[in-house]
Motif scaffolding. Structure first.
Motif, mmCIF file in Angstrom:
data_model
loop_
_atom_site.group_PDB
_atom_site.id
_atom_site.type_symbol
_atom_site.label_atom_id
_atom_site.label_comp_id
_atom_site.label_asym_id
_atom_site.label_seq_id
_atom_site.Cartn_x
_atom_site.Cartn_y
_atom_site.Cartn_z
ATOM 1 N N ASP A 1 0.993 -1.208 0.286
ATOM 2 C CA ASP A 1 -0.371 -0.121 0.122
ATOM 3 C C ASP A 1 0.743 1.324 -0.231
ATOM 4 O OD1 ASP A 1 -2.182 -1.330 0.076
ATOM 5 O OD2 ASP A 1 -3.144 -0.641 1.480
ATOM 6 N N ALA A 2 1.889 1.170 0.572
ATOM 7 C CA ALA A 2 2.854 2.288 0.851
ATOM 8 C C ALA A 2 3.600 2.705 -0.736
ATOM 9 C CB ALA A 2 4.104 2.057 1.944
ATOM 10 N N VAL A 3 3.666 1.908 -1.798
ATOM 11 C CA VAL A 3 4.120 1.738 -2.702
ATOM 12 C C VAL A 3 2.864 2.751 -3.930
ATOM 13 C CG1 VAL A 3 5.008 0.376 -5.259
ATOM 14 C CG2 VAL A 3 5.581 -0.144 -2.584
ATOM 15 N N ILE A 4 2.159 2.058 -3.860
ATOM 16 C CA ILE A 4 0.539 2.533 -4.135
ATOM 17 C C ILE A 4 0.391 3.834 -4.086
ATOM 18 C CG2 ILE A 4 -1.911 2.292 -5.244
ATOM 19 C CD1 ILE A 4 -0.156 0.058 -5.925
ATOM 20 N N SER A 5 0.747 4.138 -2.666
ATOM 21 C CA SER A 5 0.518 5.603 -2.546
ATOM 22 C C SER A 5 1.625 6.386 -3.317
ATOM 23 C CB SER A 5 0.372 6.165 -0.965
ATOM 24 O OG SER A 5 -0.289 5.098 -0.442
ATOM 25 N N ALA A 6 3.124 5.846 -3.336
ATOM 26 C CA ALA A 6 3.974 6.477 -3.559
ATOM 27 C C ALA A 6 3.679 6.650 -5.658
ATOM 28 C CB ALA A 6 5.148 6.264 -3.434
ATOM 29 N N PHE A 7 2.828 5.791 -5.914
ATOM 30 C CA PHE A 7 2.625 6.201 -7.382
ATOM 31 C C PHE A 7 1.665 7.154 -7.508
ATOM 32 C CE2 PHE A 7 3.502 2.084 -10.403
ATOM 33 C CZ PHE A 7 4.508 1.890 -9.467
ATOM 34 N N ALA A 8 0.393 6.963 -6.575
ATOM 35 C CA ALA A 8 -1.053 7.987 -6.125
ATOM 36 C C ALA A 8 -0.141 9.265 -6.426
ATOM 37 C CB ALA A 8 -1.469 7.968 -5.431
ATOM 38 N N ALA A 9 1.144 9.868 -5.666
ATOM 39 C CA ALA A 9 1.893 10.454 -4.950
ATOM 40 C C ALA A 9 2.402 11.454 -6.006
ATOM 41 C CB ALA A 9 2.998 10.607 -4.107
ATOM 42 N N ARG A 10 2.982 10.391 -7.165
ATOM 43 C CA ARG A 10 3.451 10.461 -8.456
ATOM 44 C C ARG A 10 2.332 11.337 -9.205
ATOM 45 N NH1 ARG A 10 8.351 11.574 -11.877
ATOM 46 N NH2 ARG A 10 7.591 10.552 -14.501
ATOM 47 N N ALA A 11 1.385 10.221 -10.016
ATOM 48 C CA ALA A 11 0.213 11.456 -10.597
ATOM 49 C C ALA A 11 -0.380 12.397 -9.845
ATOM 50 C CB ALA A 11 -1.210 10.338 -10.220
ATOM 51 N N SER A 12 -0.400 12.825 -8.938
ATOM 52 C CA SER A 12 -1.225 14.056 -8.715
ATOM 53 C C SER A 12 0.297 15.259 -8.707
ATOM 54 C CB SER A 12 -0.788 14.111 -6.742
ATOM 55 O OG SER A 12 -0.741 15.620 -6.374
ATOM 56 N N ALA A 13 1.644 14.823 -8.888
ATOM 57 C CA ALA A 13 2.347 15.738 -9.047
ATOM 58 C C ALA A 13 2.903 15.885 -10.446
ATOM 59 C CB ALA A 13 3.976 14.806 -8.983
ATOM 60 N N LEU A 14 1.953 15.132 -11.520
ATOM 61 C CA LEU A 14 2.863 14.935 -13.144
ATOM 62 C C LEU A 14 0.890 16.466 -12.803
ATOM 63 C CD1 LEU A 14 3.768 11.699 -13.661
ATOM 64 C CD2 LEU A 14 4.728 13.955 -14.023
ATOM 65 N N GLY A 15 0.102 16.381 -12.379
ATOM 66 C CA GLY A 15 -1.400 17.040 -12.509
ATOM 67 C C GLY A 15 -1.996 16.133 -13.484
ATOM 68 N N LEU A 16 -1.893 14.815 -13.026
ATOM 69 C CA LEU A 16 -2.990 13.699 -13.601
ATOM 70 C C LEU A 16 -3.321 13.041 -12.819
ATOM 71 C CD1 LEU A 16 0.020 11.647 -15.550
ATOM 72 C CD2 LEU A 16 -1.274 13.694 -16.223
ATOM 73 N N ALA A 17 -4.020 13.410 -11.774
ATOM 74 C CA ALA A 17 -4.936 13.806 -10.555
ATOM 75 C C ALA A 17 -6.319 14.337 -10.232
ATOM 76 C CB ALA A 17 -4.169 13.089 -8.885
ATOM 77 N N THR A 18 -6.950 13.945 -9.501
ATOM 78 C CA THR A 18 -8.176 14.863 -9.767
ATOM 79 C C THR A 18 -7.782 15.847 -8.289
ATOM 80 O OG1 THR A 18 -9.030 13.523 -7.715
ATOM 81 C CG2 THR A 18 -10.182 13.183 -9.923
ATOM 82 N N VAL A 19 -7.848 17.214 -8.403
ATOM 83 C CA VAL A 19 -8.008 18.531 -7.810
ATOM 84 C C VAL A 19 -10.130 18.952 -7.610
ATOM 85 C CG1 VAL A 19 -5.884 18.792 -8.330
ATOM 86 C CG2 VAL A 19 -7.367 19.614 -9.753
ATOM 87 N N PRO A 20 -9.460 19.553 -6.709
ATOM 88 C CA PRO A 20 -11.536 19.885 -5.911
ATOM 89 C C PRO A 20 -11.443 21.181 -6.322
ATOM 90 C CG PRO A 20 -9.285 20.784 -3.924
ATOM 91 C CD PRO A 20 -8.576 19.738 -4.822
ATOM 92 N N ASP A 21 -12.265 21.181 -7.958
ATOM 93 C CA ASP A 21 -12.906 22.269 -8.344
ATOM 94 C C ASP A 21 -13.674 23.386 -7.134
ATOM 95 O OD1 ASP A 21 -15.283 21.454 -7.135
ATOM 96 O OD2 ASP A 21 -15.572 20.378 -8.834
ATOM 97 N N GLY A 22 -14.153 24.083 -7.817
ATOM 98 C CA GLY A 22 -14.813 25.584 -7.032
ATOM 99 C C GLY A 22 -15.821 25.254 -6.558
#
Length: 248
Positions: free
Chosen positions: A203-224
Motif C-alpha cells: 500500500d505504501a508503494v501504491i501511495s507513492a504511485f498516487a503521489a506521482r500522479a498528483s505531482a504530474l497533474g494527473l490526479a483529481t483536484v477540488p473544483d470551485g
C-alpha cells in the motif's frame, strides 16, 4: 523525481513508508520500511518531491461544528432530516462522498471509525512538517497529498480488495504480479519479497504511485464547489489517467 508513499497507521508497528525514484522512464523502489515511526516519515517526506499519505488529512467541517455545538449544548437537527440523512455529512467529508460517487468505494469515516486515531497522528505529522518549513496544503498542493490505494488500484484496473492480512498472502502476491505486468517499468529490486508478505509495504508503494500522479497533474483536484471544504477537510487525489502515463 522521488515520490514517497506512507501507509499510515495509528502506531508505528503497522506503518510503512516507500520511496520511488522516477528516472529515465523507470520507477525504482529505492526503499520500503515497515514499522516506521514519526521521524522516519517526516524525513522521507522532507526529502521527496511529493508524498502521498493514506490517511484523512482532516475531519468533516460539519462534524467539527457539531462537536462545538454539542459542547455548548446547542445541537439542532436540520429541519426535514432524520436518522442517517442528517448524520451523513457528520460522518463523511466532501471528498469521501466524491470518491464514493466516482468509484463506488466508501472511505472509512474519520469521525465515526477507528481511522480517527490514525488521523490524530497525521495531524501531528503535518504540524511537524510545517514547523520544518514544508508547505502543507490539505488540498494536495503542498509537500503531501492524501491518497487512497484501494481507489487508485480500482481505477488502474488492478485488484483492490481481499489482499490484506496474513490469511490473504496469495492474493497479495497476485496483486504484486498484476502490478508488475501493468507497469513493466517498475523495479521492485530487493524489496519485492517484503511487498509480497506485507500489505502495508505494498500500500505504501501504491501511495507513492498516487503521489506521482498528483505531482504530474494527473490526479483529481477540488473544483470551485469543493475547494473550501478541501482546504480544511482534506482531499483524496484520485488518478485521472492510466497507469502507464506515470512515466514518459
Amino acid at each position: 523525481m522521488v515520490t514517497v508513499g506512507v501507509d499510515l497507521a495509528a502506531e508505528a508497528a503497522r506503518t510503512a513508508v516507500a520511496r520511488l525514484d522516477w528516472h529515465d522512464g523507470r520507477a525504482r523502489l529505492v526503499d520500503v520500511r515497515t514499522g516506521a515511526d514519526d521521524e522516519v516519515i517526516v524525513e522521507a517526506v522532507t526529502e521527496a518531491g511529493k508524498a502521498g499519505i493514506d490517511c484523512p488529512l482532516g475531519w468533516p467541517d460539519r462534524f467539527v461544528d457539531f462537536v462545538t455545538a454539542h459542547r455548548a449544548g446547542h445541537v439542532e437537527v436540520p429541519d426535514g432530516l432524520t436518522g442517517r440523512a442528517w448524520r451523513r455529512d457528520l460522518a463523511w467529508r466532501v471528498t469521501d462522498q466524491v470518491v464514493h460517487a466516482r468509484t463506488g468505494l466508501t472511505p472509512l469515516s474519520v469521525s465515526a471509525d477507528r481511522i480517527a486515531h490514525t488521523t490524530m497522528r497525521c495531524a501531528a505529522l503535518l504540524a511537524e512538517l510545517a514547523r520544518r518549513g514544508q508547505p502543507v496544503d490539505r488540498r494536495g498542493g503542498g509537500a503531501v497529498v492524501e491518497v487512497y490505494p484501494a481507489a487508485a488500484l480500482k481505477l488502474w484496473g488492478l485488484p483492490h480488495r481481499g489482499y490484506k492480512r496474513t490469511a490473504n498472502l496469495a492474493a497479495l502476491g497476485e496483486l504484486v504480479d498484476r502490478l508488475k505486468d501493468a507497469a513493466p517499468w517498475l523495479d521492485l529490486g530487493d524489496h519485492e519479497p517484503l511487498c509480497r508478505t506485507s500489505d502495508d509495504a505494498t500500500d505504501a508503494v501504491i501511495s507513492a504511485f498516487a503521489a506521482r500522479a498528483s505531482a504530474l497533474g494527473l490526479a483529481t483536484v477540488p473544483d470551485g464547489d469543493h475547494e473550501r471544504a478541501a482546504a480544511t477537510e482534506g482531499w483524496i487525489a484520485l488518478p485521472a489517467t492510466p497507469l502507464h502515463t506515470l512515466v514518459p
